[in-house]
Design an enzyme around this catalytic site. Structure first.
Site, PDB file in Angstrom:
ATOM      1  N   HIS A 104       0.812  -1.218   0.000  1.00 39.76           N
ATOM      2  CA  HIS A 104       0.000   0.000   0.000  1.00 39.76           C
ATOM      3  C   HIS A 104       0.849   1.274   0.000  1.00 39.76           C
ATOM      4  CE1 HIS A 104      -3.169  -2.835   1.113  1.00 39.76           C
ATOM      5  NE2 HIS A 104      -4.008  -1.936   0.665  1.00 39.76           N
ATOM      6  N   GLY A 105       2.048   1.207   0.485  1.00 39.83           N
ATOM      7  CA  GLY A 105       2.869   2.414   0.476  1.00 39.83           C
ATOM      8  C   GLY A 105       4.162   2.225   1.225  1.00 39.83           C
TER       9      GLY A 105
END
Lengths: 472, 351
Positions: free
Chosen positions: A324-325
């Site tokens: 996700h990041g």
């Protein structure tokens, strides 16, 4: 070009209108491919080259894997595909994060480094199309899929604009056969797509975008706000991220359907889950199944004993969080879910139950739902906060140890929460509105679509608010 | 009757595509009717692009033209200013207006002695677009300005898409105005329950000039929650944080001043203050510097224009003088008008 923007509606209308009378299937596919590239170029034109690069390399690697009979060559080719795809993803998404971690490690050993951080622009949807492309070579490598002989078809599978920027992560085995036969939009499918698009736009523009500013306000400086405001904002974010992402997925699937293509569902009422395992069967289904098939099973899945199964599960979820990041917050989020899944597995093992089996009995349902919901909602704190410091401040505030005094629970937040709760209470988990509504009588459909359209034109936010998952 | 007609129409033209098309048309129409009904029921204000007031106090052959948005109406007692200066003032403006819109209000304002433009850091920010932009500024002018000033893609898109969006608002008057719908609905519900409306509406002023109710209360009366909600709303109105002051607005101001100078008109640009609460949350140091630089460049290009900066006056940096985040109350208006008069009196003006 965001799905709820006027420019997308014009773009999509033109694509449908131009494609409609086309008689030549090849021309039709080329047209959709060029339209998809143009769609992608509306974010940042040069990055279309990156898309083309990944597409071309995996197309040829896929063919080479299928041709090769030697296991070592197949290993080597699969390694090349992994290195290219993950290398590109790592550069754009994690280069600065990894550099910073290196700096931290050096400083722990007493060496003060001053590394150079690049100004890297993250290409839209890179995490999605890289995973999609990787699944293709993986499936060929595992012998589950035959490679396509058409570069155009493969490019369209990767770049097809409804799913390009934020999924759902489509599998080649599901999509490529649809390109093999001529798909003419059928009235029933078109209506079902339109219904889904309307529903998605309602979720996004009317609900999520109305809640977003109020949630952003509290998450921007959580230490200022009192306990009740923090709890409302946290529930608000839980509602916002679900409505935003499932709304996006609905619109993507709806667009594809209107053009005669079918994608699998990406959400199925996840907040009605009675366990964390069930939650992951209902939340971002295309990612959770991808992680299961290509990460968890690649690590050995449950084939190497109980402890190894839990480790594999935890590592898979940690990597899912990192997907996700580039932030430890996402790793923590993945870790919380991984740990919760392990605990649920242990619990089911002790009770000699299948973790995926339906929960029986009112008490068990209530307990299971409450526990799963609390874990999922609390895990959103590190997911949404900018760093560990803010996440811990937020958490302390939620449990009553904060010092904030500002109380601001907006009517939009309350209305959004009310609608979400009513939605959970009123509708069955397995109800698929896009299938059910088009089968109803004319007046029913008219009332349902009119309600959605009227809400959008009265309460919809028209400023282009990017979808949360665009940043991933 | 209508149902029968429709059924007979369906019996003539059968087939699934016909049903879908009919559904689409009916849904479109019902949404439009509902939108009009909501707008009517809530008493939606028709946003007037231009409001005009004439304050003749003498027989002057060449009047003074004054342009501004509601910020001017709240900050300046124009009657007092006009009388004190002995002007014949023709005042024009539009909601959240900027020089980009004023330029087109100026078209019929030939033969004036002086031109006063009231603006602020809020209105000069290129991220903030007036709702009157599309009705006043021709589309091609916007295309040319955004092209010439090399605005970013996001900002260009926002400005240019406003034109078709505003046309859609003819069909769906509530489209893109959900905040207004919610505030008006809340006020209606309050009225139905017998509770008075809040002293200052969260939807901003109704008119370009304040009513007596609006001008009494202060930003300090707001609770912190309300302040935060309004800050969020203000941020949503803007494309980005206020930081860009080089775009169609500054270009229009340049053109106005150049044209006025050529017709022997004395130009005054008054920079009005906005509340410290607004500045602290919406404008960072970098933006303030960019705004200062833009004004310095403007003065360099137009050395004969008088630029009066009231936004830097310490006396006006007080939330107690503001009715909402950008509009002043009665105390603020008195102080600002007095300060402006003082500055004008200290300057030799040509009439």
């Amino acid at each position: 070009m965001i799905f709820t923007s006027l420019e997308f509606l014009v773009f999509f209308g033109l694509v449908v209108a131009i494609r409609w009378p086309m008689q030549n299937q090849s021309l039709e596919k080329w047209f959709l491919l060029v339209a998809s590239w143009l769609f992608y170029m509306s974010w940042n034109p040069p990055f279309v080259l990156l898309l083309l690069g990944i597409t071309t390399s995996d197309y040829f690697i896929g063919k080479a894997i299928a041709r090769s009979n030697k296991s070592s060559t197949r290993h080597l080719l699969m390694g090349a595909s992994l290195s290219i795809d993950l290398g590109i993803l790592a550069f754009f998404k994690y280069a600065n994060f990894l550099t910073d971690q290196w700096r931290v490690i050096l400083s722990l050993t007493g060496v003060e480094a001053d590394p150079v951080f690049w100004e890297i622009i993250l290409p839209a949807g890179i995490s999605f199309f890289v995973f999609q492309s990787l699944s293709y070579t993986f499936d060929i490598y595992r012998g589950k899929l035959s490679p396509t002989n058409s570069w155009r078809d493969y490019s369209l599978f990767i770049a097809f604009f409804p799913q390009l920027v934020a999924g759902p992560i489509v599998r080649a085995a599901d999509f490529l056969p649809q390109l093999g036969k001529r798909t003419r939009p059928q009235a029933a499918l078109f209506e079902s797509g339109l219904a889904l698009f309307l529903l998605g736009a309602f979720k996004k523009a009317v609900l999520s975008d109305q809640i977003a500013p109020q949630v952003n306000l509290v998450f921007a400086s959580p230490s200022q706000f009192d306990q009740i405001t923090l709890i409302a904002a946290l529930l608000g974010f839980a509602a916002q991220i679900y409505l935003d992402f499932s709304g996006y997925s609905d619109m993507a699937i709806g667009c594809a359907r209107m053009m005669g293509y079918r994608f699998l569902d990406n959400f199925a009422m996840p907040y009605k889950s009675f366990s964390i395992t069930e939650f992951w069967h209902r939340w971002h289904i295309s990612l959770s199944t991808w992680l299961r098939d290509y990460v968890y099973i690649s690590f050995g899945g449950s084939r190497h004993g109980t402890v190894r199964t839990y480790v594999n599960l935890l590592v898979t979820m940690l990597l899912g969080g990192l997907w996700h990041g580039a932030s430890w917050n996402f790793v923590l989020w993945g870790g919380i879910h991984g740990a919760a899944l392990c605990v649920h597995k242990v619990w089911c093992h002790l009770l000699n139950k299948n973790p995926s089996a339906p929960v029986q009995g009112f008490g068990a349902i209530l307990f299971g739902w409450s526990l799963a919901f609390v874990v999922v909602v609390l895990a959103w704190i590190p997911f949404r906060c900018a760093n560990f410091g803010e996440a811990s401040q937020f958490f302390l505030g939620v449990v009553g140890f904060g010092n904030g005094t500002i109380n601001t629970i907006s009517p939009q937040l309350l209305a959004g929460l009310f609608i979400l709760i009513m939605g959970q209470l009123m509708f069955s988990k397995n109800q698929s509105w896009d299938v059910e509504i088009p089968e109803r009588p004319f007046w029913y459909r008219f009332a349902a679509y009119s309600f959605l359209a009227a809400m959008i034109v009265v309460f919809g936010v028209t400023q282009a608010v990017p979808f949360i998952y665009f940043q991933f | 009757m209508l149902c029968k007609l429709f059924k007979s129409f369906l019996s003539v033209v059968r087939g699934p595509w016909c049903t879908i098309l009919s559904l689409f048309v009916l849904v479109f129409c019902s949404a439009a009717v509902f939108s009009h009904f909501i707008a009517y029921a809530l008493g939606f204000r028709q946003i007037k692009s231009v409001q005009q007031a004439t304050e003749p106090t003498g027989h002057f052959s060449r009047p003074v033209f004054s342009f501004g948005s509601s910020l001017k109406g709240f900050a300046i007692d124009e009657a007092l200013l006009t009388n004190a200066r002995g002007w014949h003032t023709i005042s024009k403006g539009c909601g959240a207006g900027s020089p980009a819109e004023f330029e087109f209000l100026l078209n019929d304002s030939a033969n004036n002695s002086s031109l006063i433009i009231f603006t602020s850091i809020f209105e000069m920010s290129e991220g903030m677009i007036s709702p009157s932009r599309t009705s006043l500024v021709p589309f091609l002018q916007s295309v040319q300005d955004t092209w010439d000033m090399v605005l970013g893609w996001e900002q260009t898109k926002t400005i240019l898409w406003k034109y078709p969006l505003d046309s859609l608002q003819e069909v769906f008057p509530t489209l893109g105005r959900s905040w207004e719908v919610q505030v008006l609905a809340r006020d209606k519900i309050r009225a139905l329950l017998g509770r008075s409306s809040t002293p200052a509406s969260d939807d901003g002023p109704i008119d370009l000039n304040p009513t007596s109710n609006e001008i009494q209360s202060s930003l300090l009366d707001w609770d912190s929650g309300r302040l935060e909600r309004n800050v969020v709303q203000m941020q949503q109105m803007s494309v980005s944080l206020h930081s860009n002051f080089a775009g169609p607005k500054s270009r229009a101001l340049d053109r106005i001043l150049t044209r006025s100078r050529q017709s022997d008109t004395f130009n005054i640009v008054v920079i009005l203050p906005v509340s410290p609460a607004f500045i602290s949350r919406n404008v960072d140091r970098e933006a303030v510097n960019a705004f200062d630089l833009a004004l310095i460049k403007l003065q360099d290009r137009h050395p004969d224009a008088l630029i009066i900066r009231l936004d830097n006056e310490g006396l006006l940096q007080n939330d107690d003088l503001f009715w909402d985040l950008v509009h002043m109350n009665a105390r603020g208006q008195a102080s600002t008008t007095a300060l402006l008069l003082e500055r004008l009196n200290n300057t030799t003006l040509q009439k």
